[in-house]
Design a protein around this motif. Sequence first.
Motif, PDB file in Angstrom:
ATOM      1  N   TYR A   1       0.863  -1.176   0.000  1.00  0.00           N
ATOM      2  CA  TYR A   1       0.000   0.000   0.000  1.00  0.00           C
ATOM      3  C   TYR A   1       0.896   1.221   0.000  1.00  0.00           C
TER       4      TYR A   1
ATOM      5  N   GLY B   1      -7.662  -3.608   9.725  1.00  0.00           N
ATOM      6  CA  GLY B   1      -6.441  -3.003   9.180  1.00  0.00           C
ATOM      7  C   GLY B   1      -5.366  -2.978  10.242  1.00  0.00           C
TER       8      GLY B   1
ATOM      9  N   GLY C   1      -2.306  -4.001  10.521  1.00  0.00           N
ATOM     10  CA  GLY C   1      -0.886  -3.773  10.260  1.00  0.00           C
ATOM     11  C   GLY C   1      -0.050  -4.816  10.997  1.00  0.00           C
TER      12      GLY C   1
ATOM     13  N   ASP D   1      -5.858  -7.776   7.798  1.00  0.00           N
ATOM     14  CA  ASP D   1      -4.988  -6.898   7.000  1.00  0.00           C
ATOM     15  C   ASP D   1      -4.655  -7.628   5.707  1.00  0.00           C
TER      16      ASP D   1
ATOM     17  N   PHE E   1       3.120  -7.872   7.345  1.00  0.00           N
ATOM     18  CA  PHE E   1       2.662  -7.336   8.629  1.00  0.00           C
ATOM     19  C   PHE E   1       2.062  -8.456   9.488  1.00  0.00           C
TER      20      PHE E   1
ATOM     21  N   ASP F   1      -8.391  -8.518   1.704  1.00  0.00           N
ATOM     22  CA  ASP F   1      -8.520  -7.174   1.131  1.00  0.00           C
ATOM     23  C   ASP F   1      -9.793  -6.547   1.692  1.00  0.00           C
ATOM     24  N   LEU F   2      -9.636  -5.564   2.558  1.00  0.00           N
ATOM     25  CA  LEU F   2     -10.804  -4.951   3.212  1.00  0.00           C
ATOM     26  C   LEU F   2     -11.607  -4.074   2.265  1.00  0.00           C
TER      27      LEU F   2
ATOM     28  N   ARG G   1      -7.712   2.091  12.964  1.00  0.00           N
ATOM     29  CA  ARG G   1      -6.833   3.273  13.013  1.00  0.00           C
ATOM     30  C   ARG G   1      -6.074   3.371  11.705  1.00  0.00           C
ATOM     31  N   TRP G   2      -6.215   4.513  11.052  1.00  0.00           N
ATOM     32  CA  TRP G   2      -5.495   4.800   9.817  1.00  0.00           C
ATOM     33  C   TRP G   2      -5.669   3.687   8.792  1.00  0.00           C
TER      34      TRP G   2
HETATM   35  C1  LIG Z   1      -1.008   3.182   8.482  1.00  0.00           C
HETATM   36  S1  LIG Z   1      -1.195   1.429   8.556  1.00  0.00           S
HETATM   37  C2  LIG Z   1      -2.088   1.316  10.109  1.00  0.00           C
HETATM   38  C3  LIG Z   1      -1.941  -0.038  10.761  1.00  0.00           C
HETATM   39  C4  LIG Z   1      -2.557  -0.152  12.147  1.00  0.00           C
HETATM   40  N1  LIG Z   1      -3.995   0.075  12.120  1.00  0.00           N
HETATM   41  C5  LIG Z   1      -1.892   0.786  13.125  1.00  0.00           C
HETATM   42  O1  LIG Z   1      -2.557   1.707  13.606  1.00  0.00           O
HETATM   43  O2  LIG Z   1      -0.693   0.581  13.408  1.00  0.00           O
HETATM   44  C6  LIG Z   1      -2.453   1.058   7.334  1.00  0.00           C
HETATM   45  C7  LIG Z   1      -2.760  -0.417   7.205  1.00  0.00           C
HETATM   46  O3  LIG Z   1      -3.816  -0.585   6.257  1.00  0.00           O
HETATM   47  C8  LIG Z   1      -3.572  -1.779   5.545  1.00  0.00           C
HETATM   48  N2  LIG Z   1      -4.353  -1.728   4.300  1.00  0.00           N
HETATM   49  C9  LIG Z   1      -4.344  -0.751   3.359  1.00  0.00           C
HETATM   50  N3  LIG Z   1      -5.230  -1.062   2.377  1.00  0.00           N
HETATM   51  C10 LIG Z   1      -5.806  -2.254   2.701  1.00  0.00           C
HETATM   52  C11 LIG Z   1      -6.793  -3.099   2.105  1.00  0.00           C
HETATM   53  N4  LIG Z   1      -7.368  -2.785   0.939  1.00  0.00           N
HETATM   54  N5  LIG Z   1      -7.142  -4.241   2.744  1.00  0.00           N
HETATM   55  C12 LIG Z   1      -6.569  -4.571   3.912  1.00  0.00           C
HETATM   56  N6  LIG Z   1      -5.632  -3.823   4.538  1.00  0.00           N
HETATM   57  C13 LIG Z   1      -5.246  -2.676   3.933  1.00  0.00           C
HETATM   58  C14 LIG Z   1      -2.068  -1.771   5.324  1.00  0.00           C
HETATM   59  O4  LIG Z   1      -1.571  -3.054   4.981  1.00  0.00           O
HETATM   60  C15 LIG Z   1      -1.592  -1.269   6.673  1.00  0.00           C
HETATM   61  O5  LIG Z   1      -1.392  -2.333   7.557  1.00  0.00           O
END
Ligand SMILES: C[S@@+](CC[C@H](N)C(=O)[O-])C[C@H]1O[C@@H](n2cnc3c(N)ncnc32)[C@H](O)[C@@H]1O
Length: 270
Positions: free
Chosen positions: A7, A49, A51, A73, A78, A100-101, A116-117
């Motif tokens: 990503y 998500g 991570g 995730d 991760f 894939d969310l 979060r994020w």
């Molecule tokens: C900024 S990180 C935040 C991770 C965690 N929530 C934290 O606060 O530490 C964003 C996360 O979103 C996941 N992500 C992004 N797009 C995604 C998708 N379409 N499906 C699943 N996960 C996704 C990434 O792999 C990453 O782990």
Amino acid sequence: MSGERDYVLGTHDEEIDRLGLQHVVWRPRALDAWRRAGFTRDQRLIDFGAGPGYATVDLADIVGPNGQIIALDRSRRFLDRLEAVAESRRLTQVRTIEIDLAATVPTEGADGAWCRWIFAFLPEPRAALERLAAAIRPGGRLVIHEYLDYATWRLFPRSVAFERFVEAVMESWRTDGGESDIGPAVACWLSELGWQIELQPIIDIVSPENLVWRWPSSFVTVNSERLVSLGRLAGEDAAKACADLAAAETRPGTLMATPTLLEIIAKKPR
Ligand SMILES: C[S@@+](CC[C@H](N)C(=O)[O-])C[C@H]1O[C@@H](n2cnc3c(N)ncnc32)[C@H](O)[C@@H]1O
């Protein structure tokens, strides 16, 4: 890394470390929000998500061995890190699902979820939110930390190069199909779905010796080269942003305002 579905911020080792530092800074606020949301022993909670799972491990300690944390995730790298930590700490209540969310939420009847994020990176965040909302039982809770206004991230005295870097970050997320300031939209959608919501904006203004400073500053270090390699920022602009940040860290009286986050605690109607 072959096979890894990357990503925009990457899933490399430096990003795993950066997410760890970020969690150390944000952990007190996450714990406080989870307590106010009523997250407790024996519950089944989703880490949406997750991570590398820094928050997942804290949530596992909260629900205990008879609860369950479902960490979702898309990044295998991760989830590998999270599985290794869960195994070494014998956290059998942690279950990981590589998914894939943007397409599905593979669970139902959960007591709550932590996000979060993640909505900032999803191409159709409202549809993803609706799928997540459907996976929570009536009366269950969502706790969400997403940005309200990323552009409040500034140095004082101000730096044009630094603010250009901040704009490039926001632009890169948008080009990748996401939206940095997704927090208020998520709150509106939950209200429209009939959820009760509590909202709180969170911003800090700190000097370089404060631990909070390390969170945004580590983002510049890790991501400036990446923005250049992705063609989203000119090399000289990245170098100037890094130089202005380094100079700010040694100049007496400098302050940094952080990107403003929106905390959402939401309760599903019964
Ligand atoms: C900024 S990180 C935040 C991770 C965690 N929530 C934290 O606060 O530490 C964003 C996360 O979103 C996941 N992500 C992004 N797009 C995604 C998708 N379409 N499906 C699943 N996960 C996704 C990434 O792999 C990453 O782990």
